[in-house]
Structures are given as structure tokens and as C-alpha cells.
Design an enzyme around this catalytic site. Structure first.
Site, PDB file in Angstrom:
ATOM      1  N   GLU A  84      29.754  37.121 -89.384  1.00  0.00           N
ATOM      2  CA  GLU A  84      30.894  37.133 -90.398  1.00  0.00           C
ATOM      3  C   GLU A  84      30.223  36.755 -91.779  1.00  0.00           C
ATOM      4  OE1 GLU A  84      33.509  38.692 -90.572  1.00  0.00           O
ATOM      5  OE2 GLU A  84      34.175  39.315 -88.493  1.00  0.00           O
ATOM      6  N   GLU A 115      23.314  32.084 -67.831  1.00  0.00           N
ATOM      7  CA  GLU A 115      23.414  30.635 -68.468  1.00  0.00           C
ATOM      8  C   GLU A 115      22.779  29.460 -67.705  1.00  0.00           C
ATOM      9  OE1 GLU A 115      27.587  28.825 -67.019  1.00  0.00           O
ATOM     10  OE2 GLU A 115      27.638  30.594 -68.141  1.00  0.00           O
TER      11      GLU A 115
END
Length: 305
Positions: A84, A115
């Protein structure tokens, strides 16, 4: 007793045990009551978040980067915040970067085991050529995700500033970073579902880090985004409107200023308010940390804003 049994984020919430019998309105009200706690959890860490904002702005001024690292929801939130920044603040895409365990595919689906590998997190930081000009923010609600731990360890070895955002304290992540931000939102509405309160708290803090740092480096004037180049009609109209309002010129003059300044609104503002040409306006901005008020005051002795 397993490590998970000690984690606040994995504990059972006594206030939501009957949520499955509450009906739609009851579920919404229960969740809303729990979300109220998120704001206070973030407020409790305000001083640490402010420090992260200052550190990030300082790295940006040195030409460095903000790099988010996370897995699952935490990773997606980092990527979202990074993505963004270019449309919001006209930053280059490499200035704020989001790394997620499992890569781009993990944005839309779970990548099993991604992960669990600290060495992959470390390798990705190394591949990015992280240096002491950068800041690396590890995000892990549990505070123990190996991918994130490996990344922040490698970042520290390379001299980067490191911040950890977790929803437990103490945490393994907190022990590995220069700055520990612990958002203690309490047990989730649905046990262990950290996309809920933990995710909301994390998103709030990421908003603060990027927005706060961008404000400090001069991307806004007051509460207006002014560091953009009008590349479409909507932005051209916005730039002209801001020039009319802030510099008190008519629309014809606004168009003329933007054309002379290559469409750069900040340059146009300084050029008009300080009564200088575009090149001197850019020089004034560069000498004053990109801040329009300071640039104008440096020339005129008053901010005029």
C-alpha cells in the site's frame, strides 16, 4: 507441558465459550467486545511503536528500507502494508518490502511447513543484501516462528535495526530483536485464531509505523498526502485543488506551476510559497528533510502555511 500451553495467544477465552450458541447478533457483539481490548493493547505499547516509527524514518532518510518478515497471517499483513505504500506515498516498491514464508503463493493459501525453517528466513535476508541502513520488522503473533527468528538474527548480524511484533511477552522473538513490541490482546475469540485480535492489533501497528515514518520524512502536509506525481486525471484534479487551497492561487496558476515543476506537487508548493524556481524549490526541500513547511520557512523566515 508444551510451550504452546504457556502462550497467551493459544489460551482459551473464558468469555467466549458459549459463542456457538449465541446467534449471529450475539457473535458480533461478543467479537466487538473483544476487539475493544485491541485498542488498549496497542496503546500500552505506544512508546515502543513510536520508537519503531523514528527508527524507520531515520533509515528512510539514509536511503534504507523497511523490511517486514512474517508467516501466515502475520506475513500477509506485512505484505499488505508494504504494497500500500507506493500508491499512498509515491514510494518506490523497494523502499518497503514484505517477505512471507512460502513466497507469493503463501498470500492466498497455506504452504505447509514454510514457517518452520529459520535458515530460509536468514537466507532471504541475506539475498536482499540487508545492511545497517535497513530496518527489519519480524512479525509473529506467537513470538516463536522459526522463519521470522532466522530472519531477524541474520538482520542483526548485518547491522540492521530489528523490531519484533508479537502478542506474547516474554517471547523468543522479543529476545532476538533490538525493540520488542508486545501486543497483549489476550486469548482469541476462537482459541488460537490469531487472524482475529492479534491480526487487528498487528495491522494497527503496521499502519502506525509506515504512516508515521512517511509523515516524519515529509510525505504529508498536515493531514494531506502531498508527495505524489499526478499520473491520472483524479490525481491531477487533486493536485490542482491542493495548490489552490494551500498556495491560494487560481486554477490557471495551479496548472502552470505543476507543468513547470514536472507535476511534483511538493516542488510546486515550495516554488509558489517561497517565490523561487523549481530547481531552487527542490534544493530547499532536499536541505530541509523533505518538509514543505521547513523549506518555505528557510527561504522566507515564515512557514506561510
Amino acid at each position: 507441558m508444551a510451550l504452546e500451553d504457556h502462550l497467551l495467544t493459544e489460551s482459551r477465552n473464558p468469555l467466549t465459550t458459549g459463542i456457538d450458541a449465541a446467534g449471529a447478533l450475539g457473535i458480533v457483539e461478543i467479537m466487538n467486545d473483544e476487539d475493544v481490548k485491541v485498542v488498549e493493547a496497542v496503546r500500552a505499547e505506544a512508546a515502543n511503536v513510536a520508537k519503531a516509527v523514528e527508527w524507520t524514518a531515520e533509515r528512510f532518510r539514509r536511503g534504507g528500507r523497511l523490511i517486514y518478515v512474517g508467516a501466515g497471517t502475520s506475513g500477509r499483513l506485512g505484505v499488505l502494508d508494504a504494497s500500500e505504500c507506493p500508491p499512498t506515498f509515491s514510494t518506490p516498491p523497494e523502499m518497503v518490502v514484505g517477505l512471507i514464508a512460502g513466497g507469493q503463493a503463501a498470500l492466498t493459501r497455506s504452504i505447509e511447513g514454510a514457517e518452520d525453517h529459520a535458515e530460509i528466513g536468514a537466507a532471504e535476508i541475506a539475498d536482499m543484501g540487508v545492511t545497517d541502513r535497513d530496518i527489519v520488522v519480524g512479525i509473529a503473533s506467537s513470538g516463536r516462528t522459526p522463519y521470522v527468528l532466522g530472519a531477524v538474527r541474520e538482520a542483526r548480524k548485518r547491522g540492521a535495526a530489528t523490531v519484533g511484533i508479537a502478542c506474547n511477552r516474554p517471547s523468543l522473538l522479543g529476545d532476538e530483536v533490538d525493540l520488542d513490541v508486545a501486543l497483549l490482546v489476550g486469548p482469541e475469540v476462537i482459541s488460537g485464531s490469531t487472524r482475529l485480535k492479534s491480526g487487528t492489533a498487528t495491522k494497527m501497528v503496521l499502519n502506525m509505523i509506515t504512516t508515521g515514518a512517511m509523515i516524519l520524512i515529509g510525505k504529508t502536509l498536515g493531514n494531506r498526502m502531498i508527495d505524489f506525481t499526478p499520473v491520472n486525471e483524479k490525481l491531477r484534479i487533486r493536485a490542482r485543488r491542493m495548490l489552490r487551497e494551500l498556495a491560494e492561487v487560481d486554477d490557471d496558476r495551479a496548472v502552470e506551476l505543476l507543468a513547470a515543476c514536472g507535476g511534483r506537487l511538493k516542488t510546486a508548493l515550495v516554488a509558489q510559497l517561497a517565490e523561487v524556481g523549481p530547481e531552487e524549490a527542490d534544493a530547499l526541500l532536499a536541505a530541509n528533510g523533505g518538509q514543505v513547511r521547513r523549506a518555505v520557512a528557510a527561504k522566507t523566515g515564515a512557514s506561510r502555511l
